[in-house]
Design an enzyme around this catalytic site. Structure first.
Site, PDB file in Angstrom:
ATOM      1  N   HIS B 102       7.683  74.403  42.779  1.00  0.00           N
ATOM      2  CA  HIS B 102       8.405  73.380  42.021  1.00  0.00           C
ATOM      3  C   HIS B 102       9.880  73.466  42.393  1.00  0.00           C
ATOM      4  O   HIS B 102      10.393  72.617  43.105  1.00  0.00           O
ATOM      5  CB  HIS B 102       8.184  73.596  40.519  1.00  0.00           C
ATOM      6  N   HIS B 121      10.466  77.122  34.892  1.00  0.00           N
ATOM      7  CA  HIS B 121      10.046  75.942  34.128  1.00  0.00           C
ATOM      8  C   HIS B 121       8.618  76.050  33.625  1.00  0.00           C
ATOM      9  O   HIS B 121       7.981  75.044  33.352  1.00  0.00           O
ATOM     10  CB  HIS B 121      10.242  74.683  34.981  1.00  0.00           C
TER      11      HIS B 121
END
Lengths: 818, 172
Positions: B102, B121
């Protein structure tokens, strides 16, 4: 075994790559991206490239990186070009973050080179000789206009049923809502309309508007400076991902506390605990549908402890008892705080009993929201809510009860405050008045089931996946549309006139003529007789506003596939053909109503619609504002920039209800148990509560992701989260195919064991192409025809062992654990 | 935060291999003048780097690795039960990049449910299911390294299934 892309190198954008502004069109947050496009035979180098960085070095965390999903080869002005779609670090919405959805915009573009999204519609099609055959726009629109004109002149415009999006983003935007709105609400006055996700043409949040409070009143930055975040029936890490990660997270890191009201423990609760510590997160896992009682008790605590903002109440809210009486259009009375309290007053103990939680936690929530700090200063609080209550029990009063607390504590219109829906799609509504639709609006899906309507125009809606009582709806819609298909087949060799006669005869005998405008051949599209291919955002220029009213122009960087067109230009085409046909039929005066669609581009539609009401706003000015755009309402144009409005009601004057006194109203939110018909009995008669939920992986773009290998590999079938003990009791293994059934119908998915699922409660993903949760939802709605999708009960049985595909899927917990 | 059991064996050798491969790739991509265009291979040439010997591995005790070069951290794990794509006599040895695909944060291993978890995250990946993203924001599954075990039990990495975060080519 996970899906492997087997990609180990990507082309590099050269320094002179063309750069376009892109607002992600999938969800309400609208993250900013930059689209780099460049000729097929050019490339940048590790040292010399569009990013201006040395790509021969490993980039660190948060560094610039083009993932394979951010790359594709698309058509631009008829030529194949490379596309790299990269998150914009300078966009204040996402600050360079990507979601699993927006990060795949590039690979979800149609490409004949890479083979992606070959499900996209490319040509107008007409049902001919037992299937859909490609044709020209003129041929298809001629048939649409002839049948439509015949029916509405023979009967009335009430015989035309229209399903149409009302939102911004992918299918919507100011251009396209105007194009469709002008056609159906100005040239015609179509009453029997419905919106993409619900069975009527209505607001999802009537009560907050009636109270004077528009539902998108804050800035996302308010989360960063608030003291308490209250989230009701929302799951932002999953469904407004970068709102949580880029704004709520900063608030929690700055010391804010968070109250999450949701019967189910979500990844949002888990992440909030990770960020803020468990002691600063209060998850109120209430009984389904009991939110109103909770907020009435919180309001009572606030009032009884004197934590109200008396100055604000005095200056900004109505003072004299009842302002609006309860009636058919208002499911609750509205008025002063004192007036509302007569109905709302609820002790923590009463609410605890209804909600199934500790009274002490209700008191604690009230303290976190409103108990002044030690220095006597007021706490700031942002409240947000979404489908858990919007599609929940007693929509009007429940949302009223939530807004009551924000009003009583002066938490609207000020920095670090707000009371907003979280939203699904972006907004982009600009249409002529819909007053003729009436309130309550017609329950259109039931009208169709009961045989009403003769023509059905469908714009980017798929009732098959997004209606309630879906099993029956599908049966009837298919039967009625098949009558017309049979008639068309029987007259296949006739002239156009003879074919129109055959169609008209079939609809007069109970059939339904269906015209479907969409980007793909949808499930309801299987019933269509004419299919018209639409363009998506970035295949056209598109303007929308996000959940903090941030208006951006998302620029066209590629051609639509085949003959596909922006919806506004399709609407214009229908209007032009209607004018021609009506004139031929001798209805000159009626034909004149369809003038004024000589648009060549989507910009023309924008100038004809939105610009007329907002004369400061043009494409050029929006383009100059880039990915940060301007927050609506636009207050002017100064020093070469559009001037926006960071938050609504900063002056303490509330006007969403249209009252001249500009005073906000409180809602007399009287608790009455299950509001929608049939819910109480269904609960009593079945073993499981069937919650419907969203998944970050494909929420808002599942229609594209049904053709995306990475996504289908993760969830080949709709997941149904279930308590492992319930599964063991029923002999179910992870991935087993199970059926949920009740008196409304049946649907199926795969069992996904989840420790945090309570016994007797399952959570099924909503809107799946391969398992419609709406099949088992009863037709119950509120007085204003808002569906209660969230409250459905059913029994579960095993259909089959996990398929090899399902067995390869990971069934581990979705919660991050360090 | 990464696991602590860094395996040093063979690092010098694989660094050399990586550097050579990178030079080859750079020559192919940097060249602009048509007269000098060198034919590039259709796919990246991966170095063959020794990561460890089977005898170094204990069940569910991951060791840190670096592949295809020192800037690309990864993890080598013996799972104790055969998995698809696993190597070794028990078919249970796998290796993955630990840079979250990501935003490139270093992930940590949760031995309890055998997942790699991203503190950035909150994404997580299942090492028993080929690095499938269980939940998260990455637009791909975790790059899994292609492994080979020789007759001496030495484990070599010789490829990757997906693009590694933070680079336009797996071999720079």
């Amino acid at each position: 075994m996970a899906y492997k892309r087997q990609i180990d190198r990507l082309p590099i954008p050269p320094k002179d790559a063309k750069v376009s502004n892109v607002t992600c069109h999938y969800c309400i947050v609208g993250c900013g991206y930059k689209a780099y496009t460049w000729p097929r035979n050019k490339q940048g180098t590790l040292k010399d490239n569009a990013f201006g960085i040395d790509l021969s070095e490993q980039q660190g965390a948060d560094g610039t990186w083009v993932a394979p999903a951010m790359y594709n080869v698309v058509k631009q002005d008829g030529k194949d070009v490379h596309l790299a779609l990269v998150p914009d670090k300078d966009c204040v919405v996402n600050s360079g973050l990507v979601s699993i959805r927006g990060g795949r915009m590039a690979e979800n573009r149609p490409s004949r080179v890479t083979g992606t999204q070959q499900q996209r519609l490319t040509d107008p099609m007409i049902w001919r000789n037992g299937t859909w055959q490609p044709t020209s726009w003129d041929d298809a629109l001629d048939l649409v206009a002839r049948v439509t004109a015949r029916i509405i002149t023979q009967g009335s415009e009430d015989d035309l049923v229209v399903s149409m999006f009302d939102h911004g983003g992918s299918a919507g935007g100011y251009e396209n809502t105007w194009g469709t709105g002008k056609l159906y609400f100005q040239s015609m006055k179509v009453k029997n309309a419905r919106i993409h996700n619900r069975p009527a043409y209505n607001s999802e949040v009537h009560s907050t508007r009636d109270m004077g409070v528009g539902e998108l009143n804050y800035s996302y930055s308010d989360y960063e400076i608030t003291d308490t975040i209250v989230m009701v029936g929302g799951n932002s890490l999953e469904t407004q991902t970068n709102l949580f990660l880029n704004h709520m997270r900063k608030g929690l890191e700055n010391g804010a506390r968070m109250v999450v009201v949701d019967p189910r423990r979500t990844v949002t609760v888990n992440a909030a605990e990770e960020i803020a510590g468990k002691e600063n997160v209060l998850h109120l896992a209430i009984n389904p549908g009991s939110d109103m009682a909770l907020f009435n008790a919180i309001l009572t605590q606030v009032v009884d402890n004197g934590w109200t903002d008396n100055e604000f109440i005095k200056n900004s809210t109505f003072q004299d008892g009842e302002a609006v009486a309860q009636d058919d259009a208002h499911p609750a009375g509205l008025g002063s705080l004192e007036y509302a309290m007569k109905t709302c007053r609820t002790s923590p103990e009463e609410a605890a009993k209804i909600c199934g939680i500790d009274a002490a936690d209700i008191v604690k929530a009230a303290e976190w929201i409103a108990k002044p700090k030690e220095d006597g200063s007021r706490r700031k609080c942002v409240t947000c809510y979404e489908k858990g209550v919007i599609w929940g029990n007693d929509n009007y009063r429940t949302i009223g009860a939530i807004v009551n607390v924000s009003l009583a504590t002066g938490n609207i219109g000020r920095e670090g405050s707000g009371c907003c829906r979280l939203g699904g799609h972006q907004e982009g509504y600009y249409r002529p008045s819909d007053a003729h639709v009436g309130r309550p609006a017609e329950y259109v899906d039931q009208l169709l089931i009961k045989g009403g309507g003769k023509i059905h125009h469908i714009w980017a809606c798929d009732h098959y996946k997004t209606t309630l009582n879906a099993s029956e709806f599908k049966r009837v819609h298919r039967r009625r549309s098949n009558m017309v298909k049979d008639a068309m087949d029987a007259s296949a060799t006739g002239t156009r006139e003879q074919q129109v006669e055959a169609i008209v005869a079939a609809v007069n005998a109970g059939g339904l003529f269906v015209v479907d405008m969409d980007i793909i051949h949808s499930q309801i599209g299987q019933n269509a007789h004419v299919i018209l291919p639409a363009a998506e955002s970035n295949e056209m220029n598109l303007t929308s506003m996000n959940g903090e009213r941030r208006l951006r122009l998302s620029e066209k960087y590629m051609d639509p596939p085949g003959q596909a067109k922006p919806d506004c230009l399709i609407a214009a085409g229908i209007a032009q053909h209607m004018e021609r046909v009506l004139r031929e039929m001798g209805h000159d005066k009626y034909a004149d109503q369809f003038k004024g669609y000589d648009w060549k581009t989507e910009e023309d539609a924008f100038m004809d619609g939105y610009h007329q009401g907002n004369p400061d706003v043009t494409y050029d000015r929006l383009r100059a504002m880039g990915n940060n755009g301007v927050q609506e309402p636009v207050a002017g144009f100064k020093d070469g920039k559009l001037v926006g409005t960071p938050r609504l009601y900063a002056d303490g004057k509330f006007d969403r209800h249209g009252r001249k006194d500009k005073k906000a109203l409180f809602c007399a939110a009287g608790w009455r148990g299950w509001q929608a018909p049939g819910k109480a009995k269904e609960q009593a008669d079945h073993k499981f509560w069937i919650n419907n939920v969203r998944a970050n992986i494909f929420w808002q773009n599942q229609f594209l992701d049904q053709d995306n290998d990475f996504i289908q590999d993760r969830f080949p079938y709709p997941f149904i989260e279930m308590n492992p003990d319930d599964m063991a009791e029923m002999g179910l293994n992870p991935g087993d195919l199970i059926e949920i059934h009740n008196e409304n119908g049946a649907t199926q998915g795969m069992a996904y064991p989840t420790d945090t699922a309570r016994r007797g409660q399952v959570a099924m993903v909503f809107g799946s192409p391969s398992g419609s949760q709406g099949n088992v939802v009863n037709p119950g709605v509120n007085e204003l025809v808002l569906p209660d999708y969230k409250h459905t009960w059913g029994n579960i049985r095993k259909l089959a062992d996990a398929t090899p595909t399902a067995k390869a899927v990971s069934f581990k917990s979705k919660e991050y654990t360090a | 935060m990464r696991c602590k059991n860094l395996v040093d064996v063979g690092r010098r050798q694989f660094l050399r291999g990586g550097a050579l491969a990178a030079a080859g790739a750079a020559a192919a991509t940097v060249t602009t003048a048509p007269a000098n265009a060198a034919p590039a291979n259709a796919q990246v040439d991966y170095p063959s780097n020794r990561l460890a010997n089977i005898s170094d591995l204990k069940v569910n005790e991951p060791v840190d690795i670096e592949y295809p070069d020192a800037d690309s951290p990864g993890v080598l794990i013996k799972l104790g039960q055969a998995v698809e794509g696993g190597v070794g006599p028990d078919g249970d040895i796998v290796a993955f990049s630990v840079l979250c695909p990501h935003k490139g944060y270093n992930m940590s291993y949760n031995g309890e449910d055998r997942t790699l978890n991203c503190p950035g995250h909150f994404s997580r990946f299942d090492v028993e299911s080929g690095g499938q993203q269980v939940w998260g924001h990455a637009t791909q599954n975790l790059p899994q390294f292609t492994l080979r075990v020789d007759g001496n039990g030495d484990i070599f990495a010789e490829g990757a299934s997906d693009l590694i975060f933070g680079r336009p080519s797996n071999v720079l």
